[in-house]
Every structure is written in structure tokens, then in C-alpha cells.
Design a protein around this motif. Structure first.
Motif, short mmCIF file in Angstrom:
data_model
loop_
_atom_site.label_atom_id
_atom_site.label_comp_id
_atom_site.label_asym_id
_atom_site.label_seq_id
_atom_site.Cartn_x
_atom_site.Cartn_y
_atom_site.Cartn_z
N GLN A 590 -53.31 0.34 -21.77
CA GLN A 590 -53.31 -0.38 -23.05
C GLN A 590 -53.92 0.48 -24.16
O GLN A 590 -53.42 0.51 -25.29
CB GLN A 590 -54.09 -1.68 -22.91
N LEU A 591 -54.99 1.18 -23.84
CA LEU A 591 -55.64 2.06 -24.81
C LEU A 591 -54.71 3.19 -25.22
O LEU A 591 -54.64 3.58 -26.40
CB LEU A 591 -56.94 2.63 -24.23
N GLU A 592 -53.96 3.72 -24.26
CA GLU A 592 -53.03 4.80 -24.54
C GLU A 592 -51.90 4.32 -25.44
O GLU A 592 -51.49 5.02 -26.38
CB GLU A 592 -52.46 5.36 -23.22
N ASN A 593 -51.41 3.11 -25.18
CA ASN A 593 -50.31 2.56 -25.97
C ASN A 593 -50.70 2.32 -27.43
O ASN A 593 -49.85 2.40 -28.33
CB ASN A 593 -49.82 1.24 -25.37
N LYS A 595 -53.01 4.04 -29.10
CA LYS A 595 -53.69 5.22 -29.65
C LYS A 595 -53.16 5.60 -31.03
O LYS A 595 -53.87 6.15 -31.87
CB LYS A 595 -53.52 6.40 -28.69
N ASN A 596 -51.88 5.31 -31.29
CA ASN A 596 -51.28 5.70 -32.56
C ASN A 596 -51.92 5.00 -33.76
O ASN A 596 -51.74 5.43 -34.90
CB ASN A 596 -49.78 5.42 -32.54
N HIS A 597 -52.65 3.92 -33.54
CA HIS A 597 -53.33 3.21 -34.63
C HIS A 597 -54.61 3.93 -35.05
O HIS A 597 -55.19 3.59 -36.10
CB HIS A 597 -53.65 1.77 -34.22
N GLY A 598 -55.07 4.88 -34.24
CA GLY A 598 -56.20 5.71 -34.62
C GLY A 598 -57.55 5.02 -34.57
O GLY A 598 -58.49 5.46 -35.25
N GLU A 599 -57.69 3.97 -33.77
CA GLU A 599 -58.98 3.27 -33.67
C GLU A 599 -59.48 3.31 -32.24
O GLU A 599 -58.75 2.98 -31.29
CB GLU A 599 -58.86 1.81 -34.11
N SER A 600 -60.73 3.66 -32.07
CA SER A 600 -61.34 3.69 -30.76
C SER A 600 -61.42 2.29 -30.17
O SER A 600 -61.72 1.32 -30.87
CB SER A 600 -62.74 4.30 -30.86
N SER A 601 -61.11 2.18 -28.89
CA SER A 601 -61.24 0.93 -28.10
C SER A 601 -60.17 -0.11 -28.42
O SER A 601 -60.17 -1.19 -27.84
CB SER A 601 -62.62 0.30 -28.28
N ILE A 603 -56.68 -2.02 -28.20
CA ILE A 603 -55.59 -2.11 -27.22
C ILE A 603 -54.40 -2.90 -27.75
O ILE A 603 -53.32 -2.87 -27.15
CB ILE A 603 -56.07 -2.74 -25.89
N PHE A 604 -54.58 -3.60 -28.89
CA PHE A 604 -53.48 -4.43 -29.40
C PHE A 604 -53.68 -4.68 -30.89
O PHE A 604 -54.80 -4.90 -31.35
CB PHE A 604 -53.44 -5.78 -28.66
N LYS A 605 -52.57 -4.68 -31.67
CA LYS A 605 -52.64 -4.96 -33.09
C LYS A 605 -51.38 -5.70 -33.51
O LYS A 605 -50.26 -5.29 -33.19
CB LYS A 605 -52.77 -3.67 -33.91
N ALA A 606 -51.56 -6.83 -34.22
CA ALA A 606 -50.44 -7.60 -34.76
C ALA A 606 -50.88 -8.20 -36.09
O ALA A 606 -51.79 -9.04 -36.14
CB ALA A 606 -50.03 -8.71 -33.80
N LYS A 607 -50.26 -7.74 -37.17
CA LYS A 607 -50.64 -8.17 -38.50
C LYS A 607 -52.14 -7.96 -38.71
O LYS A 607 -52.63 -6.85 -38.62
CB LYS A 607 -50.21 -9.62 -38.75
N ASN A 608 -52.89 -9.05 -39.00
CA ASN A 608 -54.33 -8.93 -39.27
C ASN A 608 -55.17 -9.19 -38.03
O ASN A 608 -56.36 -9.52 -38.14
CB ASN A 608 -54.74 -9.89 -40.39
N HIS A 609 -54.58 -9.09 -36.86
CA HIS A 609 -55.28 -9.36 -35.60
C HIS A 609 -55.40 -8.08 -34.77
O HIS A 609 -54.42 -7.34 -34.62
CB HIS A 609 -54.55 -10.43 -34.80
N LYS A 610 -56.60 -7.85 -34.22
CA LYS A 610 -56.82 -6.68 -33.37
C LYS A 610 -57.64 -7.09 -32.15
O LYS A 610 -58.57 -7.90 -32.26
CB LYS A 610 -57.58 -5.58 -34.14
#
Length: 667
Positions: A590-593, A595-601, A603-610
Motif C-alpha cells: 500500500q505504501l509503494e502504491n 508513493k507518487n503522492h510524495g507523503e511519508s506513511s 497509503i490512500f488518498k481520495a479527494k480531501n481524505h488521506k
């Protein structure tokens, strides 16, 4: 027919700035300058309730006919002004000094008529003077007629065809103006009465503080001091000392040292003693008062002691006044956003803000003009410069700058230097204490997670610890709910905290009753943003994997399903925190997937949710790095702190100590 030596239009040009209510005050001053003890303002109403006539009567000495021309005929050079040329002011002001008061009626009345009674050679005479507003240069007067010798002297002036649209002697503002004009005089001469529509004016109507001291007997002769602080500024009188003899007659006056300080400390000081019964001075035409080398003069040592006693009382009262006023000034600066914004959830910003407000408050005590004059932008610039100097190593430069710009007394300079030293020391002490306690908290959370002998449990220990110290997640967060509350109730409490209570509608999601460990929220009022954080904390023995990630994803789905919690200014962060990952490799993937968001730790991003997954070791390292620069600057020895405290023997003892630390976050 008598004429003023100026055109009517010229007179009106000179009088244009005089308001109708100021005009009425001028006529009252004319009466007092004529040694009147009783002045009465009355009026006659017309059929529709407006004011038709105003009458001001007094029991002064009247206007002797032979002085008529000197009273009415020489505009801007009255007989009173000529009298003032020969002396420095050693008594209360003669107010009709410019010879204009008698003609100001034109702004509210069509005609004025004076009926005056005076005494000459033991006989009483009466005559009438008239002036029309359309022709102010003429002041026709009839010949004096002798009247009963028992008649009272004095003058009454009646104003006819009054314009009620520009003056209303019946309203509260008219009375308040007259009180502000004459209150100090009414205290100085308690035998003077001014009556408006049957009700006497009183000085008490404008008094905020009245300090009356019984005779001070430690000096001979004794004296009595009365210090009055006025609610509203006196209109044409500065703050002064008034010195009176045993009969209450004024013998001398002088300015206090507290005029034009910009602090709204409006005051008068009344000093009386038998010393002033024989008080003397000599005046010269060059407007300089040459004081005699007399036992009873301002040069006398007794007089100097008396004035110092009055001055001490005055400065003490002002100090108390400023102590209260500075809180109002600070609150006003906060409301008008003159003070720089700060986040009350951020301990560092709170310390810095406190240092700034303490310094501004104490500077206000010394020199209020710094913060009461100038525009809002000028005040913002000044306060931000002070803030920057306090936050640098150049705090003492502020002392040098202010000392060079302002004319401070030596005692004020010393007080200023003490303020800066104490403020900076206080700030450093608070910062050191905060960092010390945060390092203690870090050592405690390490033991809860990695000291097996403590037998720490998930809810009563780890979760409770994070409730007390969720500054570890971020400085600015405010606790909404912790433990054992379902999502629906938690979000209701969130909505109540950031907006209005959520009273209608239900969450429409199968997992709405899922329970969160910790739910915190940050409101960024200055950028109109709301940041919400959900924590899912796991016992050190539980390894993090797909099962626990799915639990956090469920929280996300519940929130994401409801538009009320997905406004463009809302952000959501979900944290899963534990000791180690399981051996499935799920979280690593999940962390590898992400990684392109450039934030440590992440694992998931959708709109304003992380969604984030963190090990306790990573969280603690992040906190240590945030504090490292202060740690190096203040040279805190963490190991020494732990040794001084002694190791806790149980998890319950760790929680007890955590509750007592200064870094505990207030929800």
C-alpha cells in the motif's frame, strides 16, 4: 446706535465652528466670569412641542452701561482678553476671552435680548440690549433706568425664534455636554449652581473615581487632597491642580504632569489648606509670573511637599487605571486583528503570544500614546516589529529604540528595561518547561509500548495517554471525542464544535456505529479550513495488517458517504498506529502504491481524505525532529530529566505522571 467694529458676515465666518450647544456654554461662562453664583437655563415650548425661547439668567454683577462698548463693541478683543494679557494663568481661565460668546446665538436663534441689572454708587440700574442674527454688528441699548435698590444684580439673555432642529435643550446630549463643560468648576466652587430646566447640574454625573483624603497631618499646616477621575474628557480644560484656601477660594492652579498621555485618564486634583490663606505671587506684563520669596509661595518647601503628595496620589490612581485599561486595549487589538494571529492550540504560539501581549501591555502602562495614536495599519506595523524583536536576540534593541524616540523619565526607562528582561525570561522559562515535559511524555509513551513489564493495555493506557498528548499528532488539534462513541455521535459532536448542532438527518451507512479510538479536529480560522483527524491505536503486541487497515477504511467510507462532512474546506486524515507490520507485506504494498503522492506513511488518498499507517517508532521520531532545534538551542539533557524523575513502575503510574505535565493538550 452702537456697532461692532466688523461686518456681520465677517463675524459669522469667525464663529462658524461654534456649535449651538457650545454657544449656550459660552453664555454660562459669561455669567460665571461676571461672578455669578446661580445660573439657570430655562425654555418656553411652542404649541407643537418645539422650543420657542431659551433663557439664561444669572445673579452676577451685570453689565455696567459705561462698559457696554468694551463688552460688545470690540470683536475678538474683549475686555476679558485684555485682562488676561497682564498675567500668567495662576487662577482658573476667564472663558469669554475673545469677545465672541455674546454673538454665537445666530446659529440657532433669530434674536437675542439681554436684560441686565448692575450697581453703581450704591444704586441699581437696568437696561436692555438687543442683537438681531441678520445684523450682528448692531447692538442697540436703551438708557439705564434706576430701579429699587433691593433688586438683585445680574443678567438674563433670552433667545427668540429658536430653531429646534439644531438645538434641543431637553435632550440628554445637551445636558451631558454642559456637565462635561462645567463639572470641574462645580467642584472647584461648591457655592456655584447651574440649573437646567429646574434640575441642577452635578459634577457626579461625570465622575468615575473620586478619591477624597482626610487632612494629611504629617505636614504643617495640614492639607486635604481630592483626586477626581472624569468619565469623559473635559471640553476646554486640561487636567490641573487647583489650590484653595480655608474658605474654599482658589488661589493658584497648575497643570498636572499627566496631560496628553493618550490614556483617557482625565482628572482634576483639588488641594486645600490654610497655607493658601496667605498665598502670594507677583505678576508682570511680560506674561511671566515672578514668585515672591515669601513664606507662602510656590517656592516654599511646604508647597513642594504638598504638590508631591498630590502627585503621588495621582500617579497611583493612574497606575491602577492603566492596569485595567491595558486589558481592554489588548482585547480591542485582538478583535480588530491588530495583534498577529496565533493558534491557541499550539503551545509555542501561545508562549510567543503571551510574551507579546505582556510586553505591549506593560509598554502601554509606560507610554499609552504608543498604542492609542495612529491608524490601524500603523499599530499593526509597530506591534509586528515588537514581535519580531522579541523573537530575536535583539530584544534589548527595542529598549534602545523606544528610549531614543520617546521622552521617558529615568524611572520609566528602568521599568521598560525590566519589562523586556522579565518578559523574555518568562518566555524562555515557559518554553524550557514545556519542552522538558514533552520529552518526559516521549519517554513515557516509549515505555508504554516497549516495556513489557508494565503490562500496558490498549484502551486504559495507550489510548488515554494519546488523549492527553495528541500534540504528538499535531500542535493545533482539538479533541472532539475519544473512545467508545460511534461515528454518528462523534460526527454530531464535530458538527456542533465547528458549526451548528446537527439536529436533523441520520448517517445512512451500515457501519455508522463503528467506534473510533480518538477523533480530533483543527480549525484554521484565518484560512477558513477545518482539518479532522481520526486515530486508530493498536496494542504493541498487535501487528498491523489488512484487517486493521480495513477498519480505518471503514471510517473513511462512513464519512465519505455524507456530503455534510465533505465540504471543500474540510480535510480528513486517518491514522493507524502500532508497533510493527505483519509479515503479509500488505502495508508495504500500500505504501509503494501511494508513493507518487510524495507523503511519508500515506497509503490512500481520495479527494480531501488521506489514510496513513505509522509505527510508534516513526511517530516518536517525527516528534523528536520537530523539537530538535529547540532541544539543541536550550541544551536539554533528556536522560537527566528521566533520572531526576525516576522510572515509573506500572502503566497506571505512567498515566498519572502524564496527566500532570504542562504539555497536556486541553480539549
Amino acid at each position: 446706535m452702537k456697532k461692532v467694529q466688523l461686518t456681520s458676515d465677517g463675524i459669522k465666518k469667525h464663529l462658524a465652528s461654534t456649535t449651538p450647544v457650545q454657544s449656550c456654554a459660552e453664555y454660562i461662562w459669561n455669567a460665571l466670569d461676571a461672578r455669578a453664583k446661580n445660573v439657570e437655563i430655562s425654555f418656553v415650548a411652542n404649541e407643537i412641542g418645539g422650543i420657542e425661547r431659551i433663557k439664561i439668567s444669572d445673579d452676577g454683577v451685570g453689565i455696567p452701561h459705561e462698559l457696554l462698548d468694551s463688552k460688545f463693541g470690540v470683536f475678538l478683543d474683549s475686555e476679558k482678553k485684555s485682562r488676561r494679557k497682564s498675567t500668567k494663568r495662576v487662577l482658573s481661565e476667564i472663558h469669554g476671552k475673545d469677545g465672541i460668546g455674546r454673538l454665537t446665538f445666530y446659529s440657532f436663534s433669530q434674536r437675542a435680548e439681554w436684560e441686565t441689572v448692575y450697581e453703581a454708587d450704591g444704586r441699581k440700574y437696568r437696561y436692555i440690549i438687543s442683537v438681531d442674527s441678520s445684523n450682528l454688528v448692531n447692538y442697540p441699548a436703551n438708557n439705564p433706568e434706576e430701579i429699587d435698590a433691593a433688586a438683585r444684580t445680574g443678567t438674563s439673555v433670552t433667545f427668540y425664534n429658536v430653531d429646534s432642529s439644531v438645538i434641543d435643550v431637553t435632550n440628554r446630549e445637551f445636558r451631558s455636554f454642559l456637565v462635561g463643560e462645567f463639572c470641574w468648576k462645580l467642584l472647584l466652587q461648591d457655592d456655584v449652581t447651574i440649573v437646567l430646566d429646574g434640575v441642577p447640574l452635578t459634577a457626579q454625573e461625570n465622575i468615575s473615581e473620586d478619591t477624597f483624603l482626610c487632612p494629611l497631618v504629617d505636614i504643617d499646616p495640614p492639607l486635604t487632597i481630592r483626586m477626581v477621575r472624569w468619565t469623559n474628557k473635559l471640553h476646554r480644560e486640561f487636567s490641573r491642580y487647583y489650590f484653595s484656601d480655608s474658605k474654599g477660594s482658589e488661589r493658584f492652579t497648575d497643570f498636572t504632569a499627566l496631560n496628553k498621555k493618550g490614556d483617557a485618564f482625565y482628572h482634576s486634583v483639588y488641594v486645600s489648606s490654610t497655607f493658601f490663606d496667605n498665598f502670594v505671587f507677583e505678576s508682570e506684563y511680560d506674561n511671566q509670573a515672578t514668585l515672591l520669596d515669601s513664606e507662602y509661595s510656590p517656592k516654599n518647601e511646604w508647597f513642594k511637599i504638598a504638590k508631591k503628595s498630590a502627585d503621588d496620589i495621582l500617579r497611583g490612581a493612574r497606575k491602577d487605571f492603566l492596569r485595567i485599561s491595558k486589558d481592554k486595549i489588548i482585547n480591542d487589538f485582538v478583535e480588530r486583528k491588530i495583534l498577529p494571529p496565533y493558534n491557541e492550540r499550539n503551545k509555542w504560539e501561545v508562549i510567543r503570544h503571551t510574551q507579546l501581549t505582556d510586553t505591549v501591555g506593560e509598554l502601554y502602562n509606560i507610554q499609552p500614546n504608543l498604542f492609542t495614536s495612529g491608524s490601524v495599519d500603523q499599530k499593526k506595523i509597530l506591534i509586528r516589529l515588537i514581535d519580531q524583536l522579541l523573537d530575536s536576540s535583539e530584544a534589548e534593541s527595542l529598549y534602545k529604540i523606544i528610549g531614543q524616540v520617546l521622552d521617558l523619565e529615568q524611572t520609566e526607562k528602568e521599568a521598560l528595561l525590566d519589562i523586556l528582561k522579565v518578559s523574555r525570561l518568562s518566555s524562555v522559562v515557559k518554553t524550557v518547561k514545556l519542552i522538558q515535559d514533552r520529552y518526559r511524555a516521549l519517554e513515557q509513551v516509549k515505555r508504554l509500548n516497549w516495556d513489557a513489564e508494565l503490562n500496558a493495555m490498549e484502551v486504559p493506557h495507550i489510548q488515554e495517554f494519546m488523549e492527553l498528548h495528541f500534540w504528538m499528532i499535531g500542535e493545533e488539534f482539538s479533541l472532539v471525542v475519544a473512545a467508545e462513541k460511534d461515528f454518528e455521535q462523534a460526527l454530531r459532536e464535530l458538527y456542533a464544535k465547528i458549526s451548528t448542532p446537527l439536529t436533523d438527518g441520520k448517517l445512512d451507512h451500515a457501519d455508522k456505529n463503528k467506534e473510533m479510538d480518538i477523533f480530533v479536529v483543527r480549525q484554521d480560522k484565518y484560512h477558513n479550513k477545518i482539518h479532522n483527524v481520526v486515530l486508530e491505536l493498536k496494542h504493541p503486541n498487535k501487528r498491523l495488517g489488512k484487517k486493521y487497515v480495513r477498519q480505518v477504511e471503514t471510517y473513511f467510507e462512513v464519512v465519505f458517504s455524507d456530503a455534510r462532512f465533505n465540504a471543500s474546506n474540510m480535510e480528513w486524515s486517518y491514522y493507524l498506529i502500532g508497533n510493527e507490520y505483519d509479515n503479509t507485506g500488505f502495508i508495504d504494498a500500500q505504501l509503494e502504491n501511494a508513493k507518487n503522492h510524495g507523503e511519508s506513511s500515506l497509503i490512500f488518498k481520495a479527494k480531501n481524505h488521506k489514510i496513513y499507517v505509522k509505527r510508534w517508532s516513526e511517530l516518536i521520531t517525527d516528534v523528536e525532529l520537530r523539537h530538535n532545534f529547540l532541544n539543541e538551542k536550550l541544551q536539554i539533557q533528556r536522560e537527566q530529566l528521566v533520572l531526576e524523575e525516576g522510572a515509573a513502575k506500572t502503566a497506571d503510574e505512567v498515566i498519572s505522571r502524564a496527566q500532570s505535565l504542562s504539555c497536556v493538550t486541553k480539549g
